[in-house]
Design an enzyme around this catalytic site. Structure first.
Site, PDB file in Angstrom:
ATOM      1  N   LYS A  19       0.800  -1.135  -0.075  1.00  0.00           N
ATOM      2  CA  LYS A  19      -0.188   0.093  -0.123  1.00  0.00           C
ATOM      3  C   LYS A  19       0.858   1.298  -0.024  1.00  0.00           C
ATOM      4  O   LYS A  19       0.411   2.436   0.759  1.00  0.00           O
ATOM      5  CB  LYS A  19      -1.028  -0.135   1.097  1.00  0.00           C
ATOM      6  CG  LYS A  19      -2.255  -1.164   1.204  1.00  0.00           C
ATOM      7  CD  LYS A  19      -2.979  -1.020   2.050  1.00  0.00           C
ATOM      8  CE  LYS A  19      -3.953  -2.140   2.061  1.00  0.00           C
ATOM      9  NZ  LYS A  19      -5.131  -2.004   3.244  1.00  0.00           N
ATOM     10  N   LYS A 306     -14.911  -2.461   1.580  1.00  0.00           N
ATOM     11  CA  LYS A 306     -13.487  -2.516   0.709  1.00  0.00           C
ATOM     12  C   LYS A 306     -12.377  -1.888   1.489  1.00  0.00           C
ATOM     13  O   LYS A 306     -12.708  -1.099   2.329  1.00  0.00           O
ATOM     14  CB  LYS A 306     -13.539  -2.234  -0.384  1.00  0.00           C
ATOM     15  CG  LYS A 306     -14.180  -2.951  -1.576  1.00  0.00           C
ATOM     16  CD  LYS A 306     -14.104  -4.444  -1.663  1.00  0.00           C
ATOM     17  CE  LYS A 306     -14.974  -5.324  -2.484  1.00  0.00           C
ATOM     18  NZ  LYS A 306     -15.982  -5.870  -1.580  1.00  0.00           N
ATOM     19  N   ASP A 307     -11.057  -1.998   1.191  1.00  0.00           N
ATOM     20  CA  ASP A 307      -9.856  -1.230   1.744  1.00  0.00           C
ATOM     21  C   ASP A 307     -10.122   0.086   1.521  1.00  0.00           C
ATOM     22  O   ASP A 307     -10.313   0.727   0.538  1.00  0.00           O
ATOM     23  CB  ASP A 307      -8.720  -1.798   1.397  1.00  0.00           C
ATOM     24  CG  ASP A 307      -8.327  -3.452   1.872  1.00  0.00           C
ATOM     25  OD1 ASP A 307      -7.505  -3.428   2.760  1.00  0.00           O
ATOM     26  OD2 ASP A 307      -9.036  -4.374   1.333  1.00  0.00           O
ATOM     27  N   LYS A 308      -9.716   0.910   2.431  1.00  0.00           N
ATOM     28  CA  LYS A 308      -9.742   2.335   2.329  1.00  0.00           C
ATOM     29  C   LYS A 308      -8.687   2.926   1.271  1.00  0.00           C
ATOM     30  O   LYS A 308      -8.929   3.731   0.494  1.00  0.00           O
ATOM     31  CB  LYS A 308      -9.628   3.122   3.900  1.00  0.00           C
ATOM     32  CG  LYS A 308      -9.806   4.465   3.577  1.00  0.00           C
ATOM     33  CD  LYS A 308      -9.584   5.314   5.019  1.00  0.00           C
ATOM     34  CE  LYS A 308      -9.878   6.614   4.799  1.00  0.00           C
ATOM     35  NZ  LYS A 308      -9.956   7.508   6.317  1.00  0.00           N
ATOM     36  N   GLN A 401      -7.412  -3.847  10.031  1.00  0.00           N
ATOM     37  CA  GLN A 401      -8.200  -2.729   9.567  1.00  0.00           C
ATOM     38  C   GLN A 401      -9.656  -2.958  10.400  1.00  0.00           C
ATOM     39  O   GLN A 401     -10.402  -2.163  10.350  1.00  0.00           O
ATOM     40  CB  GLN A 401      -8.612  -2.747   8.155  1.00  0.00           C
ATOM     41  CG  GLN A 401      -8.953  -3.982   7.306  1.00  0.00           C
ATOM     42  CD  GLN A 401      -7.991  -4.766   6.848  1.00  0.00           C
ATOM     43  OE1 GLN A 401      -6.861  -5.108   7.628  1.00  0.00           O
ATOM     44  NE2 GLN A 401      -8.056  -5.105   5.611  1.00  0.00           N
TER      45      GLN A 401
END
Length: 668
Positions: A19, A306-308, A401
Site C-alpha cells: 500500500k 473494501k480497503d480504504k 483494519q
C-alpha cells in the site's frame, strides 16, 4: 493486532512494504452470477448482522381450492419479474420494480430471492433462535388452518418481544410480512405481536395460494405506479366476488378492473388487474396495511466493504436514481476519485455478504530478507513462500483494519465497554483523539475536556456523520449513563453492532492463535468441525460436530474442517482446552455472565462459527524492475527498485493482508 500470533506454514518468508500507493492494492469483487442468486448458500460460516444468505422454507402449501381453468403464462411470474430495460419504469432504477403484466419470470425466482433476503433480515433483527421460533409458529399456524373446525387458529399469537427502536420495528414489520405474507404484525407498548392474517386466509378461498401470496407482497411493497394481475378467469360471477373482496377490504388503497388477455390456448379471456389509487400514497396503513408515505431518498447498497487505501471495483445499486442521471454525473464523480462503469437498471438491491469473494492485485515493494535470515537467495524465499501457502492455506484471522489500525483506541475496546453496558466509558473511548492537530481531533479533545456536546458539534466537519448523530443526543440528554445510552441509540443499528463485532473478532483471533499453539495442525478430541449439510431445516449448531476420541485416533477430519466460535448467546464451545480458554478469556474482561444481549441498545449477538484456515485460489506472481526490460538475474534481489506483483482470489470475509502476512511472515 496480529503480532506474535501463529502461522500454519513453516517457511522463512521475506520483508516488503504494501500500500505504498492506492494503485499498489487493487481489489475487484467477484460477483455471484445473477441467475445463481436464488441458490446462493453462505460460502463461509461467518454470519454478520448486516447479511447472511441462508434460505429457509416459506411454508407455502398447496391451496385447498384450485381454479378449474388452466393458468395463463403470466400467472406464475408476472409479479416481481424483471422486464427488459425498455419496459422498466426509470424511477425504479436500482431498486425494486414490477414486471409488465404479460411478461413471464422464471418459475419460483422472486419468492426464493425474497426468502433469502428476508430470512437474512429476520436473523439480523431477531437473532437466529428467535427467527427459527417465528418460522415454526408460521408453519404450525398454516397447518392449523388446513385442519377443519380448528377454532384456536384465528386467535393464535406469537410475541417477538419488545422492540424499542422505531426503525427496527418498521424493518421487522416489513421483513415478517415479506417472508410470511399470511401473517400480520402489530405493536402493543413496543412489544411486537405476530398473528395470522384473516384477509389472507379469506382470499385463499377465492384464488390460488400462489396468487394470494403474491398479492399481499405487492400490497406490502407499495411501489408507486405498479400493478398486480390475477390469473385469467372466464367465470364472470367468480371475478365479481374477487372484485368485491378487494374493494371491501382495501378499497381506500386499491382499485380493480377487468381487462382482456390471451390465455395459453391463444383464446381471449378476462383477468383482474389491481393498482393503487392516486390519493392512497399520503394515507397511513391500516393495522395490516401501509405506513405513512416517506420522502423519496437515495440509498446505496453493496455486497462488501473494501480497503480504504486501495483501488476497488464493486457493483453498487442506487435507489431512486435513473441510469440516465448516473451517466450525466459521471464526470463529476470522476473528479472525486470515483468512476462509474456498466450502468444499467436493476430490480433488486444488494446485501452485505452477497458476493462470491474478492480478487486482489497487489504490489509488494522494498523486498529484502528478514534480519534473521542469512540466505542470499531471496528469489527462492519468495517461491518457497508462495508454494507453501498455496498448498497449506493461511490462518483465517480478522485483519487489523477491522479494529482501527494505528488508532489510540481501537473499535474492540468500545465494543467491550458496550457489552459491559458502560455507556459513558464507551462514549469517552469513541471520542478519544489521535495525536494529530486537525479539526476532527481538536473537536474530540474539546469534548473530553468540557463535555460540551453543542460546542463540539459546531467544531466537527460535516462528514463526521456518526459523531454528529451521537453528539445531538448527548446535547439533549446529557453526558450521563442515560444520555449516553440514548446517544448510542441515535446511531443506526449496523453502526452500534459494528463495535460489538470488533470485540468478538478480537477474541476469535486470540482463540485461533491459542488453538494452533497448543494442538498445531492435528484435529483433536473436543474440536468443532463443520458438516457440509445442505438441509435448511438443520440448525447451524446441529451442523457443528464435536470430534470424539475415536475420530481423533482415526484422523477422520483435517485441520481445514475445524471451526471456532465467534462468541455469542447461541453457540457451543470446543470441549477441550480451547473451550476452557474461552471462558477464562471472557472472565478476564468481566463477561463471564454476559448474555450477549445489550437490551438498552437493542443489540443481539447470537454468535457464529469461522474456519481456522482458509485456502487461497488462483495464486500467481512475478518479479519486476521499476524500468521496463529489467530482468532479475542470478536470483539476487538487492536492488530496492525490484517489486513483487502477486494476484489471488479469497472467499468473502477473508483478509488479503492476513494472507500476505502468512506468505511473507511479517506484520503490517
Amino acid at each position: 493486532m496480529l503480532r506474535s500470533f501463529s502461522y500454519v506454514t513453516d517457511h522463512t518468508g521475506f520483508c516488503g512494504t504494501i500500500k505504498n500507493s492506492a494503485s499498489d492494492f487493487v481489489v475487484t469483487e467477484i460477483e455471484v452470477p445473477e441467475h445463481l442468486l436464488r441458490d446462493t448458500r453462505a460460502e463461509s460460516l461467518q454470519k454478520t448482522s448486516e447479511a447472511q444468505l441462508e434460505p429457509s422454507s416459506l411454508c407455502l402449501q398447496q391451496p385447498k381450492k384450485q381454479r378449474t381453468e388452466p393458468p395463463s403464462p403470466c400467472a406464475e411470474g408476472c409479479h416481481g419479474g424483471a422486464p427488459s430495460p425498455s419496459e422498466r419504469d426509470p424511477s425504479c432504477a436500482g431498486g425494486d420494480c414490477s414486471a409488465s403484466p404479460n411478461k413471464k419470470q422464471p418459475e419460483g425466482e422472486p419468492e426464493l430471492r425474497s426468502g433469502l433476503e428476508e430470512a437474512s433480515m429476520l436473523d439480523s433483527l431477531l437473532g437466529k433462535p428467535m427467527s427459527e421460533l417465528l418460522n415454526k409458529f408460521a408453519c404450525d399456524l398454516k397447518d392449523a388452518w388446513d385442519l377443519e373446525n380448528n377454532a384456536d387458529a384465528a386467535t393464535r399469537e406469537f410475541s417477538l418481544g419488545p422492540i424499542l427502536d422505531k426503525k427496527d420495528r418498521a424493518d421487522l414489520h416489513s421483513a415478517v410480512r415479506q417472508k410470511f405474507p399470511f401473517l400480520v404484525t402489530v405493536t402493543k407498548d413496543n412489544e411486537m405481536i405476530v398473528k395470522g392474517n384473516a384477509d389472507y386466509r379469506e382470499l385463499c378461498q377465492l384464488v390460488t395460494e400462489k396468487e394470494t401470496s403474491d398479492f399481499f407482497k405487492f400490497l406490502d411493497a407499495k411501489i408507486e405506479n405498479s400493478t398486480f394481475s390475477f390469473a385469467p378467469d372466464g367465470n364472470k360471477e367468480h371475478r365479481k366476488v374477487v372484485h368485491h373482496f378487494i374493494n371491501r377490504k382495501f378499497g381506500r388503497l386499491l382499485e380493480t378492473k377487468s381487462f382482456t388477455v390471451t390465455d395459453v390456448n391463444d383464446q381471449p379471456n378476462m383477468s383482474i388487474m389491481v393498482r393503487f389509487r392516486e390519493k392512497s400514497w399520503s394515507r397511513k396503513r391500516s393495522a395490516g396495511g401501509f405506513q405513512e408515505k416517506q420522502d423519496l431518498y437515495t440509498d446505496f447498497s453493496y455486497t462488501g466493504i473494501k480497503d480504504k487505501k486501495a483501488i476497488t471495483y464493486q457493483p453498487m445499486v442506487v435507489k431512486k436514481v435513473t441510469p440516465e442521471r448516473l451517466k450525466e454525473i459521471g464526470s463529476k464523480m470522476e473528479k472525486k476519485g470515483m468512476r462509474i462503469h456498466n450502468i444499467h437498471s436493476a430490480c433488486q438491491h444488494l446485501r452485505l455478504g452477497q458476493l462470491k469473494g474478492n480478487h486482489f492485485d497487489i504490489v509488494v515493494r522494498d523486498l529484502k530478507h528478514h534480519s534473521h535470515d542469512s540466505s542470499a537467495d531471496l528469489k527462492e524465499r519468495i517461491s518457497e513462500a508462495m508454494e507453501n501457502v498455496e498448498t497449506k492455506g493461511f490462518v483465517n484471522y480478522y485483519g487489523p483494519q477491522r479494529f482501527g489500525q494505528g488508532q489510540n483506541v481501537q473499535t474492540d475496546q468500545i465494543g467491550l465497554a458496550l457489552l459491559n453496558e458502560k455507556m459513558v466509558k464507551a462514549v469517552k473511548l469513541f471520542f478519544t483523539p489521535e495525536d494529530t492537530d486537525d479539526p476532527v481531533n481538536n473537536a474530540k479533545r474539546y469534548f473530553l475536556q468540557t463535555e460540551d456536546a453543542k460546542g463540539t458539534l459546531v467544531m466537527l466537519p460535516e462528514f463526521k456523520v456518526r459523531e454528529k448523530m451521537l453528539l445531538r443526543a448527548l446535547n439533549r440528554y446529557g453526558v450521563n449513563h442515560e444520555g449516553c445510552t440514548k446517544g448510542w441509540l441515535n446511531i443506526p443499528h449496523s453502526m452500534r453492532i459494528f463495535y460489538i463485532h470488533a470485540y468478538c473478532s478480537k477474541i476469535w483471533n486470540e482463540a485461533a492463535s491459542y488453538r494452533l499453539k497448543i494442538y498445531g495442525s492435528k484435529v483433536v478430541e473436543g474440536d468443532l468441525v463443520f458438516s457440509e449439510e445442505n438441509d435448511e431445516s438443520v440448525s447451524l449448531n446441529d451442523k457443528v460436530h464435536v470430534v470424539t476420541a475415536p475420530e481423533e485416533s482415526a484422523n477422520k477430519y483435517s485441520i481445514k474442517q475445524v471451526v471456532l466460535p465467534m462468541v455469542g448467546h447461541s453457540i457451543k464451545y470446543p470441549s477441550n482446552k480451547v473451550g476452557q480458554w474461552y471462558h477464562e478469556r471472557l472472565s478476564k474482561d468481566e463477561l463471564q455472565m454476559c448474555k450477549f444481549r445489550v437490551s438498552p441498545l437493542q443489540l443481539n449477538i447470537p454468535g457464529c462459527y469461522r474456519p481456522i484456515l482458509k485456502n487461497v485460489q488462483n495464486l500467481s506472481y512475478f518479479l519486476e524492475g521499476s524500468e521496463k526490460g529489467i530482468e532479475i538475474e542470478d536470483n539476487h534481489l538487492n536492488a530496492p527498485k525490484v517489486s513483487l506483483h502477486v494476484s489471488f482470489d479469497l472467499d468473502p470475509s477473508c483478509y488479503a493482508t492476513v494472507c500476505l502476512r502468512e506468505i511473507m511472515k511479517c506484520d503490517f
